[in-house]
Design a protein around this motif. Structure first.
Motif, PDB file in Angstrom:
ATOM      1  N   LYS A 141       6.282   4.289  -5.808  1.00 59.35           N
ATOM      2  CA  LYS A 141       7.537   3.559  -5.847  1.00 59.35           C
ATOM      3  C   LYS A 141       7.569   2.194  -6.443  1.00 59.35           C
ATOM      4  O   LYS A 141       6.490   1.704  -6.128  1.00 59.35           O
ATOM      5  N   PRO A 142       8.389   1.624  -7.079  1.00 61.15           N
ATOM      6  CA  PRO A 142       8.228   0.339  -7.550  1.00 61.15           C
ATOM      7  C   PRO A 142       8.145  -0.742  -6.563  1.00 61.15           C
ATOM      8  O   PRO A 142       8.633  -0.622  -5.483  1.00 61.15           O
ATOM      9  N   VAL A 143       7.009  -1.222  -6.707  1.00 58.61           N
ATOM     10  CA  VAL A 143       6.799  -2.759  -5.845  1.00 58.61           C
ATOM     11  C   VAL A 143       6.154  -3.915  -6.732  1.00 58.61           C
ATOM     12  O   VAL A 143       5.326  -3.598  -7.355  1.00 58.61           O
ATOM     13  N   SER A 144       6.610  -4.953  -6.347  1.00 54.09           N
ATOM     14  CA  SER A 144       6.097  -6.097  -7.096  1.00 54.09           C
ATOM     15  C   SER A 144       5.649  -7.267  -6.001  1.00 54.09           C
ATOM     16  O   SER A 144       6.795  -7.111  -4.892  1.00 54.09           O
ATOM     17  N   VAL A 196       0.734  -1.211   0.043  1.00 58.92           N
ATOM     18  CA  VAL A 196       0.121   0.143   0.083  1.00 58.92           C
ATOM     19  C   VAL A 196       0.848   1.193  -0.020  1.00 58.92           C
ATOM     20  O   VAL A 196       0.671   2.042  -0.780  1.00 58.92           O
ATOM     21  N   ALA A 197       1.938   1.489   0.808  1.00 58.20           N
ATOM     22  CA  ALA A 197       2.609   2.531   0.871  1.00 58.20           C
ATOM     23  C   ALA A 197       3.553   2.672  -0.144  1.00 58.20           C
ATOM     24  O   ALA A 197       3.553   4.003  -0.568  1.00 58.20           O
ATOM     25  N   TYR A 198       4.182   1.659  -1.024  1.00 59.62           N
ATOM     26  CA  TYR A 198       4.797   2.031  -1.932  1.00 59.62           C
ATOM     27  C   TYR A 198       3.914   2.161  -3.066  1.00 59.62           C
ATOM     28  O   TYR A 198       4.271   3.239  -3.994  1.00 59.62           O
ATOM     29  N   GLN A 254       8.545   7.757   5.197  1.00 58.12           N
ATOM     30  CA  GLN A 254       9.885   7.466   4.885  1.00 58.12           C
ATOM     31  C   GLN A 254      10.351   7.609   3.529  1.00 58.12           C
ATOM     32  O   GLN A 254      11.275   8.001   2.844  1.00 58.12           O
ATOM     33  N   LEU A 255       9.133   7.117   2.401  1.00 60.36           N
ATOM     34  CA  LEU A 255       9.408   7.447   1.087  1.00 60.36           C
ATOM     35  C   LEU A 255       9.027   8.606   0.401  1.00 60.36           C
ATOM     36  O   LEU A 255       9.906   8.989  -0.661  1.00 60.36           O
ATOM     37  N   VAL A 256       8.362   9.514   1.056  1.00 62.72           N
ATOM     38  CA  VAL A 256       7.963  10.619   0.583  1.00 62.72           C
ATOM     39  C   VAL A 256       8.818  11.820   1.112  1.00 62.72           C
ATOM     40  O   VAL A 256       9.282  11.622   2.019  1.00 62.72           O
ATOM     41  N   PRO A 257       9.233  12.931   0.306  1.00 64.57           N
ATOM     42  CA  PRO A 257      10.002  14.108   0.768  1.00 64.57           C
ATOM     43  C   PRO A 257       9.175  14.853   2.079  1.00 64.57           C
ATOM     44  O   PRO A 257       9.967  15.230   2.718  1.00 64.57           O
ATOM     45  N   PRO A 300      14.851  -0.855  -1.269  1.00 57.61           N
ATOM     46  CA  PRO A 300      14.537  -1.828  -0.281  1.00 57.61           C
ATOM     47  C   PRO A 300      13.881  -1.302   1.279  1.00 57.61           C
ATOM     48  O   PRO A 300      14.352  -0.074   1.628  1.00 57.61           O
ATOM     49  N   VAL A 301      13.099  -1.968   1.725  1.00 56.16           N
ATOM     50  CA  VAL A 301      12.762  -1.953   2.948  1.00 56.16           C
ATOM     51  C   VAL A 301      12.781  -2.806   3.942  1.00 56.16           C
ATOM     52  O   VAL A 301      12.634  -4.136   3.488  1.00 56.16           O
ATOM     53  N   GLU A 302      13.201  -2.697   5.130  1.00 55.27           N
ATOM     54  CA  GLU A 302      13.092  -3.732   6.205  1.00 55.27           C
ATOM     55  C   GLU A 302      12.297  -3.468   7.189  1.00 55.27           C
ATOM     56  O   GLU A 302      12.277  -2.286   7.550  1.00 55.27           O
ATOM     57  N   ILE A 303      11.626  -4.351   8.063  1.00 53.40           N
ATOM     58  CA  ILE A 303      10.552  -4.018   9.171  1.00 53.40           C
ATOM     59  C   ILE A 303      11.192  -4.826   9.965  1.00 53.40           C
ATOM     60  O   ILE A 303      10.870  -6.128  10.117  1.00 53.40           O
TER      61      ILE A 303
END
Length: 339
Positions: A121-124, A114-116, A246-249, A222-225
């Motif tokens: 931003k690219p997400v698959s 959802v966030a990407y 964290q993804l958006v300015p 990349p993202v890690e949780i």
């Protein structure tokens, strides 16, 4: 005589202490947990570090002893639940923990997607099998499959989703044998299992497992949780907001302390959770200014309505905000003034 009285009193005290602390009752006690910042748990590569704080909220839960059982009747926001309402039939403590941790994994997967998407931003994501959430004790899979197994094929035919698994088994009848290929502890295994009618649905036959689809997600960046040992799906909304931030300015918190709760699905819909009153209490203790609560489309008994009542009861100045979707939360945050 006096010494004897002391000894008897001491032994009686030890026995009572043992009964109050160590004897477990067939109940679980829940109480307000914590409200903790998501920033240390979520790591988007080269992600922004913003001024405000987004927090997940938790409920503490444990098996009741005599002491906690009595406390639950006098302490506000302590709740008692019969064990059968918490654990599924035949479910061990280990299986329950695994199920809760998998629910958290699903919440994180949905939050990332959802966030990407929302941030452009690219997400698959690709389904990679049917994860076994639980096994019914009186069905044929008991003793053959375990919570945590990943089913990847039936009768040699690869499957990627839980829906494919259910569809395949729907075409079978009681007594049919199915060869189940699954992964456990990194090793590929097989078991041939005869189907049996479900106790509550004798016209349907199955293995007796509850499967959910597990996904392999790829993102850029990349993202890690690191969700530590927190279980359950209720942090989905707040994880999605932290990842997005964290993804958006921009800083969507605008310097405020934002808490909340709610599940989230792949389409960004927010769902209800348990223990919302206890989470409101936890958020207030940590100084949150805003609390997002699932609105359930305005249902009279919604999480939002319960959260409002709790906020009034504890006299908090924290703003309770109803949300049905991820977009609802974003719109509210963008409407807030800078702190």
């Amino acid at each position: 005589m006096k010494r004897r009285t002391y000894i008897v009193a001491f032994v009686l005290g030890v026995v009572l202490t043992f009964l109050f602390i160590f004897i477990k009752l067939p109940y679980y006690v829940t109480m307000p947990g914590s409200a903790q910042s998501l920033r240390p748990l979520v790591h988007v590569e080269h992600g922004d570090r913003d001024a405000g704080t987004l927090m997940l909220t938790t409920v503490r839960m444990g098996r009741a002893n005599v002491a906690s059982y009595l406390l639950a009747h006098i302490r506000p926001f302590y709740e008692l639940y019969p064990a059968e309402e918490i654990k599924q039939e035949g479910e061990s403590d280990k299986d329950y923990t695994l199920r809760q941790l998998e629910l958290m994994e699903q919440a994180k997967e949905a939050a990332i997607i959802v966030a990407y998407r929302q941030a452009g931003k690219p997400v698959s994501y690709q389904p990679r099998g049917a994860y076994v959430m639980s096994v019914l004790s009186d069905m044929p899979a008991a003793g053959r499959l375990k919570t945590g197994d990943l089913i990847v094929a039936l009768d040699g035919k690869p499957l990627a989703t839980s829906e494919q698994m259910v569809s395949y088994l729907r075409g079978k009848k009681a007594g049919d044998r199915v060869r189940v290929t699954f992964i456990r502890g990194g090793k590929r295994r097989e078991a041939e299992i005869a189907l049996r009618p479900f106790p509550d649905h004798p016209d349907q036959a199955g293995l007796g497992v509850m499967p959910v689809t597990e996904y392999d997600i790829r993102t850029d960046p990349p993202v890690e949780i690191d969700s530590e040992q927190i279980g359950g799906p209720s942090a989905g909304l707040m994880f999605s907001l932290e990842i997005y931030n964290q993804l958006v300015p921009e800083d969507i918190t605008k310097g405020h302390k934002i808490a909340g709760t709610g599940t989230i699905d792949l389409n960004g819909n927010v769902g209800p959770i348990g223990g919302v009153s206890q989470k409101v209490v936890a958020a207030d203790r940590e100084g949150a200014e805003v609390f997002f609560a699932p609105n359930e489309h305005g249902a009279p008994a919604s999480n939002y309505r319960e959260a409002l009542r709790t906020a009034k009861q504890i006299g908090t100045k924290m703003k309770i905000v109803p949300v049905d979707t991820f977009d609802d939360a974003i719109r509210y945050l963008r409407s807030m003034p800078e702190k």
